[in-house]
Design a protein around this motif. Structure first.
Motif, mmCIF file in Angstrom:
data_model
loop_
_atom_site.group_PDB
_atom_site.id
_atom_site.type_symbol
_atom_site.label_atom_id
_atom_site.label_comp_id
_atom_site.label_asym_id
_atom_site.label_seq_id
_atom_site.Cartn_x
_atom_site.Cartn_y
_atom_site.Cartn_z
ATOM 1 N N ALA A 80 0.779 -1.194 0.003
ATOM 2 C CA ALA A 80 0.142 -0.115 0.054
ATOM 3 C C ALA A 80 0.940 1.222 0.217
ATOM 4 O O ALA A 80 0.371 2.360 -0.339
ATOM 5 N N ARG A 83 1.002 2.778 -3.154
ATOM 6 C CA ARG A 83 -0.293 2.928 -4.096
ATOM 7 C C ARG A 83 -0.042 4.471 -4.356
ATOM 8 O O ARG A 83 -0.021 5.244 -3.633
ATOM 9 N N ALA A 114 4.581 -0.761 -7.602
ATOM 10 C CA ALA A 114 4.250 0.468 -8.020
ATOM 11 C C ALA A 114 3.839 0.575 -9.267
ATOM 12 O O ALA A 114 3.811 -0.209 -10.206
ATOM 13 N N SER A 116 3.557 1.411 -13.379
ATOM 14 C CA SER A 116 4.644 0.977 -14.348
ATOM 15 C C SER A 116 5.319 2.347 -14.820
ATOM 16 O O SER A 116 6.310 2.587 -15.421
ATOM 17 N N ASN A 192 -6.844 7.824 -10.605
ATOM 18 C CA ASN A 192 -6.715 6.460 -9.894
ATOM 19 C C ASN A 192 -8.046 6.196 -9.620
ATOM 20 O O ASN A 192 -8.776 5.022 -8.979
ATOM 21 N N ILE A 193 -9.284 6.859 -9.767
ATOM 22 C CA ILE A 193 -10.652 6.584 -9.352
ATOM 23 C C ILE A 193 -11.395 6.293 -10.703
ATOM 24 O O ILE A 193 -11.576 7.543 -11.447
ATOM 25 N N LYS A 194 -11.860 4.998 -11.021
ATOM 26 C CA LYS A 194 -12.163 4.934 -12.529
ATOM 27 C C LYS A 194 -13.827 5.379 -12.678
ATOM 28 O O LYS A 194 -13.918 5.904 -13.589
ATOM 29 N N GLU A 195 -14.547 5.070 -11.743
ATOM 30 C CA GLU A 195 -15.929 5.788 -11.608
ATOM 31 C C GLU A 195 -16.517 6.131 -10.242
ATOM 32 O O GLU A 195 -15.952 5.476 -9.183
ATOM 33 N N GLY A 196 -17.105 6.988 -10.374
ATOM 34 C CA GLY A 196 -17.935 7.343 -8.719
ATOM 35 C C GLY A 196 -16.754 8.443 -8.004
ATOM 36 O O GLY A 196 -15.644 8.465 -8.612
ATOM 37 N N GLN A 197 -17.284 8.367 -6.987
ATOM 38 C CA GLN A 197 -16.591 9.528 -6.322
ATOM 39 C C GLN A 197 -16.048 8.855 -4.890
ATOM 40 O O GLN A 197 -16.634 8.125 -4.258
ATOM 41 N N THR A 198 -14.691 8.996 -4.317
ATOM 42 C CA THR A 198 -14.334 8.633 -3.274
ATOM 43 C C THR A 198 -15.184 9.555 -1.926
ATOM 44 O O THR A 198 -15.617 10.524 -2.373
ATOM 45 N N ILE A 199 -15.253 8.791 -0.885
ATOM 46 C CA ILE A 199 -15.909 9.630 0.065
ATOM 47 C C ILE A 199 -14.866 9.991 1.442
ATOM 48 O O ILE A 199 -14.039 9.181 1.627
ATOM 49 N N ARG B 69 -1.661 -7.667 -11.349
ATOM 50 C CA ARG B 69 -1.352 -6.599 -10.422
ATOM 51 C C ARG B 69 -2.724 -5.699 -10.291
ATOM 52 O O ARG B 69 -2.800 -5.447 -9.293
ATOM 53 N N PHE B 101 -12.151 5.521 0.356
ATOM 54 C CA PHE B 101 -13.234 4.712 0.077
ATOM 55 C C PHE B 101 -14.211 5.218 -0.535
ATOM 56 O O PHE B 101 -14.106 6.249 -1.021
ATOM 57 N N LYS B 102 -15.225 4.162 -1.149
ATOM 58 C CA LYS B 102 -16.318 4.652 -1.884
ATOM 59 C C LYS B 102 -17.448 3.955 -1.063
ATOM 60 O O LYS B 102 -17.197 2.843 -0.459
ATOM 61 N N GLU B 233 -5.982 -3.534 2.224
ATOM 62 C CA GLU B 233 -5.220 -2.176 2.506
ATOM 63 C C GLU B 233 -5.443 -1.902 4.016
ATOM 64 O O GLU B 233 -4.535 -1.087 4.496
ATOM 65 N N GLN B 236 -2.645 -3.428 6.382
ATOM 66 C CA GLN B 236 -1.368 -2.579 6.047
ATOM 67 C C GLN B 236 -1.476 -1.027 6.536
ATOM 68 O O GLN B 236 -0.497 -0.626 7.061
ATOM 69 N N ASN B 343 -11.111 -0.476 -7.894
ATOM 70 C CA ASN B 343 -10.055 -0.765 -8.194
ATOM 71 C C ASN B 343 -9.379 -2.177 -7.814
ATOM 72 O O ASN B 343 -8.193 -2.447 -7.321
#
Lengths: 217, 445
Positions: A80, A83, A114, A116, A192-199, B69, B101-102, B233, B236, B343
């Motif tokens: 992580a 990441r 990591a 690439s 890094n976030i393919k769809e939607g939103q992180t909270i 990966r 988080f989502k 995660e 970790q 992800n």
């Protein structure tokens, strides 16, 4: 201590420090972010990550530099940790050949965990100890060229080349990000976030607020 | 390694990593070791190569599945209650800064061969075919009672002592139908069997409150959140917390053997010919198997798919609860699905899990009702594991062993075990309402 709001920036770049224990990663970090050097050679404890905002090719970049928290001592860095890192500073100690020999293992770890596209800079630290030098500049330079890494030698103690090292890797990261954001329609911030939103898990909703906002002292 | 520690922790599962983090923050000197060369132990998330190695005995997965990966396949799939104990622990320790988080898109419940969305809003509740109109009115009265219930305010109790009255009795008071009870008990209170009906109603009511509070917390389509890159995660993140406060980490340490003195007290751990001394040992059941007993078995299917689960409105992440009564089982079955949106897989791929307490020795047959809801799968793996609880007396041997992760769909029982262990190890009770980073920020002023 008054807490200023986060400075505004155009880009936030996560950069990680890796390399053997004792090569001076934490002092490189503290020299760059706080212009401090600590002579005690304790293993890293209590260091999270540190940030500094600077100008890169006219844009405001906030560098978020992560230190290992000592987990590299027994080769226990989490996957992580890597990441989302856009850059990595792979540090060895010019007075200790073993730390240079282990660079290849750290490189493998980077390649396993990591992204690439991560920009990797090889750093030979502790050049102030001239009489103890054991890794020739030429050897490290040719290794870096062979592996496609940037290379620089530094002294965190004397603040030699530290600024240049970070400026160089951040510029390279910026160049790659710019190129990518032209070719893709995704914004960099959401790469890094393919769809939607992180909270924001730490955000306290009104109904759950139990303590008043702390005032600045 | 030949050194002295307050606590040596064995196994980097989530429980062990949370404890390692908490104990290091308390100022204890912690050594944390794992026999594997990765974090997570039984609660790790595997990439495709690791998955193949573990379940197929080879390390060459099919090429069409995408890059190894990009997979982060949980070995203990659970969602996180948005207002639950794990979120409180994350905030308490400020470990949220290492994670993203989502919200989980939706929660569904299986009834008479079909799946129905568990309503997330009043509008959805009104439209839902799960209940008839008159039943909705009765249920609404019940929910208002639950919402208003405050353990410390006798006025809100409406004359009922929930520590004595059973769940069955309170349900009867509101005149709810069997189907409604099934829905509320399993899809909202998240009980995995019907034993709760004859228990005091307090737990039942608290669980429904937790569900409602979690639903309101981030106003996603469900009460759950889930980390980007999978559950691996979490251990970790807590391990980094421990390291930042001085914890020492060693991976790839074979055969960590706990050493005991003449009176049977743990005094250290030996690995690869070196011994570290300590006052206490914390570990998962596999490191001290002679001090645990088997209490059950969990069976699970792990599936890779190229489509969302049918009839879930193309949800990228979803839970489906199959109540025991609907299946004629002793306990519920759970479907858990996540995807590239979190992800944990390459673009277009979904990972689905079907889990249950095992009641047979035939997982393929036993899990079939859940697997049939998935539609076509690219790959499917089955695994079962026994669940253990410790049998030792901690005061006598200074060993603190965690219980195995159960089949439940969330982490409440996990954190309860951790908090209980923390109290046994330190003699203190953890106050999760304190935000440690805010406390330390105040101290710095």
């Amino acid at each position: 201590m008054a807490r200023r709001p986060d400075e505004e920036y155009d880009y936030l770049f996560k950069v990680v420090l890796i390399g053997d224990s004792g090569v001076g990663k934490s002092n490189l970090l503290s020299r760059f972010t706080r212009n401090e050097f600590c002579l005690e050679s304790k293993s890293t404890i209590g260091v999270e990550f540190a940030t500094r905002t600077l100008q890169v090719e006219g844009r405001t970049v906030k560098a978020q530099i992560w230190d290992t928290a000592g987990q590299e001592r027994y080769r226990a860095i989490t996957s992580a940790y890597y990441r989302g890192a856009l850059g990595a500073l792979l540090v060895y100690d010019v007075t200790k050949p073993t730390t240079f020999e282990n660079v290849s293992r750290w490189l493998k770890e980077l390649r396993d965990h990591a992204d690439s596209n991560i920009v990797i800079m090889l750093i030979g630290n502790k050049t102030d100890l001239k009489h103890l030098r054991a890794v020739a500049t030429e050897d490290a330079q040719s290794y870096a060229e062979k592996e496609g890494l940037s290379f620089i030698e530094t002294s965190a103690l004397e603040a030699l080349n530290v600024e240049k090292a970070f400026q160089t890797i951040l510029s390279e990261v910026y160049r790659i990000i710019s190129k990518k954001s032209i070719s893709s329609d995704q914004t960099t911030a959401n790469a890094n976030i393919k769809e939607g939103q992180t909270i924001d898990v730490a955000a306290t909703s009104e109904s759950n607020a139990k303590k008043p906002c702390c005032s600045s002292s | 390694m030949d050194e002295e520690y307050d606590v040596i922790v064995l196994g980097t599962g989530l429980k062990e990593c949370i404890l390692s983090g908490l104990l290091s923050v308390d100022g204890l000197k912690v050594l944390h070791m794992d026999r594997n060369d990765y974090y997570g132990g039984e609660s790790s998330s595997l990439n495709l190569t690791q998955l193949w190695k573990r379940f197929r005995g080879s390390d060459t997965p099919e090429e069409n599945l995408g890059a190894s990966r990009e997979y982060n396949v949980d070995m203990i799939p659970k969602f996180i209650m948005a207002n639950g104990l794990l979120v409180q622990t994350l905030i308490h320790t400020d470990v949220t800064k290492y994670l993203n988080f989502k919200a989980v898109d939706g929660s569904f419940v299986y009834k008479k061969g079909k799946i129905y969305k568990v309503p997330a809003t009043d509008v959805e509740a009104l439209k839902s075919p799960l209940m008839g109109l008159f039943e909705k009115r009765r249920a609404r009265k019940f929910f208002i009672y639950v919402q208003d219930y405050d353990e410390k305010d006798p006025k809100s109790h409406e004359g009922l002592d929930l520590s004595k009255v059973t769940a069955r009795e309170i349900i009867s008071k509101y005149g709810l139908e069997d189907d409604t009870i099934d829905f509320i008990g399993h899809a909202l209170a998240l009980h995995n069997d019907d034993d709760y009906l004859d228990q005091p109603a307090i737990d039942f009511v608290k669980r429904i409150k937790l569900y409602a509070e979690s639903l309101a917390r981030f106003q996603g389509g469900s009460p759950y959140i889930y980390p980007l890159y999978g559950l691996g995660e979490l251990p970790q993140a807590f391990a980094r917390l421990s390291a930042v406060y001085g914890g020492t980490y060693m991976l790839n340490k074979p055969e960590c053997k706990v050493e005991f003195d003449g009176s049977g007290k743990a005094i250290g751990v030996t690995s690869a010919g070196e011994t570290a001394k300590c006052k206490k040992v914390v570990c998962d059941p596999s490191y001290l198997s002679e001090k645990v007993k088997k209490v059950g078995k969990v069976t699970r299917a792990v599936c890779i798919m190229s489509h969302p689960i049918p009839d879930t409105n193309d949800a990228h992440s979803v839970q489906i609860i199959l109540p025991q009564k609907q299946l004629g089982r002793k306990s519920d079955m759970y479907l858990f699905c996540c995807s590239y949106a979190h992800n944990v897989a390459p673009k277009g791929k979904y990972i689905a899990f079907v889990s249950a307490e095992a009641e047979t020795d035939n997982p393929e047959e036993e899990l079939k009702p859940g697997i049939e809801l998935l539609g076509p799968t690219d790959e499917i793996f089955y695994h079962s594991y026994d669940t253990y609880v410790p049998t030792n007396i901690q005061e006598e041997d200074n060993c603190f062993i965690s219980a195995t992760y159960d089949a439940t769909t969330h982490f409440e029982s996990t954190v309860v075990d951790v908090l209980d262990m923390y109290t046994k190890i330190t003699g203190k009770t953890l106050d999760l309402s304190v935000d440690l980073s805010a406390a330390s920020a105040a101290a710095e002023n």
